[in-house]
Design an enzyme around this catalytic site. Structure first.
Site, PDB file in Angstrom:
ATOM      1  N   HIS A 126      -6.978   2.102  34.179  1.00 36.50           N
ATOM      2  CA  HIS A 126      -7.697   2.427  32.946  1.00 36.50           C
ATOM      3  C   HIS A 126      -6.668   2.792  31.893  1.00 36.50           C
ATOM      4  O   HIS A 126      -5.883   3.715  32.073  1.00 36.50           O
ATOM      5  CB  HIS A 126      -8.664   3.596  33.159  1.00 36.50           C
ATOM      6  CG  HIS A 126      -9.477   3.910  31.936  1.00 36.50           C
ATOM      7  ND1 HIS A 126     -10.728   3.374  31.715  1.00 36.50           N
ATOM      8  CD2 HIS A 126      -9.199   4.685  30.855  1.00 36.50           C
ATOM      9  CE1 HIS A 126     -11.194   3.806  30.556  1.00 36.50           C
ATOM     10  NE2 HIS A 126     -10.291   4.607  30.010  1.00 36.50           N
ATOM     11  N   CYS A 127      -6.672   2.052  30.797  1.00 33.97           N
ATOM     12  CA  CYS A 127      -5.664   2.235  29.749  1.00 33.97           C
ATOM     13  C   CYS A 127      -6.270   3.025  28.590  1.00 33.97           C
ATOM     14  O   CYS A 127      -7.161   2.520  27.896  1.00 33.97           O
ATOM     15  CB  CYS A 127      -5.153   0.881  29.254  1.00 33.97           C
ATOM     16  SG  CYS A 127      -3.854   1.017  28.007  1.00 33.97           S
ATOM     17  N   PRO A 128      -5.807   4.257  28.338  1.00 33.90           N
ATOM     18  CA  PRO A 128      -6.352   5.019  27.207  1.00 33.90           C
ATOM     19  C   PRO A 128      -6.012   4.388  25.861  1.00 33.90           C
ATOM     20  O   PRO A 128      -6.771   4.549  24.895  1.00 33.90           O
ATOM     21  CB  PRO A 128      -5.687   6.396  27.364  1.00 33.90           C
ATOM     22  CG  PRO A 128      -4.466   6.163  28.181  1.00 33.90           C
ATOM     23  CD  PRO A 128      -4.796   5.018  29.088  1.00 33.90           C
TER      24      PRO A 128
END
Length: 351
Positions: free
Chosen positions: A148-150
């Protein structure tokens, strides 16, 4: 209260505290997602503005052939960066189809001992194909999830991984280009105005720092692509390799089809065309396949899926038909089948 009971209660309280902290952090990351995007756009815009106002005028006359050539090259890099960044954010990474839904009654999913173990998500209450994982921030299973890439405010998975990788590639190339251009007036002999010199120095330092970070990240993902892994599966595969080594065997990644074919599997799309042009040109198309079945070195693309996925008609219901509860053997098997485990390797992977 005995010491053992006290220790058990303390362990339970600590586990509950960790879960609460993780839930708070997950909510914070999800809430701050738009702020991460705003920060990334501000950082990129700052470098672009300084490049066109300080770096490029200090190196070439904008009305010369060299100046126009650098204008075109920089515009091409910028367009590809923002094109892939936008579609990586906007593209849904994909979730597995609801092929098995147990509902609240688990007794109807009794299994015989000969059925292979499947991967099952207790939160989504559905089966998980190979390389599918549950994202505790998005609260759902993601096909071929990498992380999951912020900075994208999105999961990086099957449908948007190509955009993510090409975005890193063009941003990395843009940083190299900016560092090289800024180093000419910075380390040259010609004198410049203090304001322009400060802008060139700031651009150089900022681009160099970003280049160092991107080199590590891009190199890591190139390695994952060439070995047919995701970031999550890399760590689980490493543990399986160690377990196999301890038993005197060698674990083999069944999805590793060779470096060139692995690269093609990432960049090929459902539309016709030369696959490597997907790297050089801004191109919007869905990846080839469905994210559930993947090419396997053991045969067809269904080989890996069929061994890790269980269809409804494969589940015998003898105990249910008899009106009796599952016996101990079926209960143990059912517990193995419904375990929320990432243990997704078969004896075929051992050589």
């Amino acid at each position: 209260m005995s010491v053992r009971t006290l220790i058990r209660h303390l362990h339970f309280m600590w586990a509950a505290f960790i879960l609460r902290v993780q839930a708070i952090l997950d909510a914070a990351v999800k809430t701050a997602g738009p702020l991460y995007i705003l920060l990334a756009l501000s950082l990129l815009s700052c470098i672009i503005y300084l490049y066109y106002t300080t770096v490029l005028p200090a190196v070439h006359d904008l009305h010369s052939v060299e100046g126009l050539a650098h204008l075109f090259l920089s515009a091409w890099l910028i367009y590809n960066v923002f094109f892939n960044y936008f579609w990586c954010i906007q593209t849904d990474p994909g979730s597995p189809p609801m092929t098995v839904d147990v509902g609240d009654d688990l007794s109807k999913f009794e299994t015989a001992s000969g059925i292979p173990q499947i991967r099952w998500c207790k939160r989504c209450r559905r089966s998980k194909p190979p390389m599918t994982h549950h994202c505790h921030i998005c609260k759902r299973c993601i096909l071929k999830m990498d992380h999951h890439c912020p900075w994208m405010h999105n999961c990086i998975g099957y449908n948007n991984y190509r955009y993510f990788l090409v975005f890193l590639l063009y941003l990395w190339a843009g940083c190299i280009y900016t560092v090289c251009m800024a180093s000419i007036p910075l380390f040259g002999t010609s004198a410049h105005e203090p304001t322009q010199a400060n802008g060139v120095l700031f651009t150089f330092v900022l681009s160099l720092a970003l280049f160092g970070s991107l080199s590590c990240l891009l190199g890591w993902h190139i390695y994952l692509v060439l070995t047919a892994q995701t970031t999550i599966d890399f760590y689980s595969n490493r543990q399986r390799r160690r377990d196999a080594r301890r038993s005197g065997q060698v674990w083999v990644n069944e999805f590793d089809m060779g470096k060139i074919q692995n690269l093609r599997n990432v960049f090929e799309t459902n539309s016709s065309g030369i696959w490597w042009l997907r790297i050089l040109l801004p191109f919007r198309a869905s990846p080839k396949g469905d994210g559930v079945r993947f090419p396997s070195r053991y045969g067809s693309s269904d080989a890996a899926f069929d061994a890790n996925h269980l269809h409804h008609h494969d589940l015998p219901s003898s105990s249910l038909a008899n009106g009796s509860a599952p016996d101990s053997r079926d209960a143990i098997t059912l517990e193995r089948v419904l375990a929320d485990s990432e243990d997704n390797w078969r004896s075929d992977n051992m050589v």
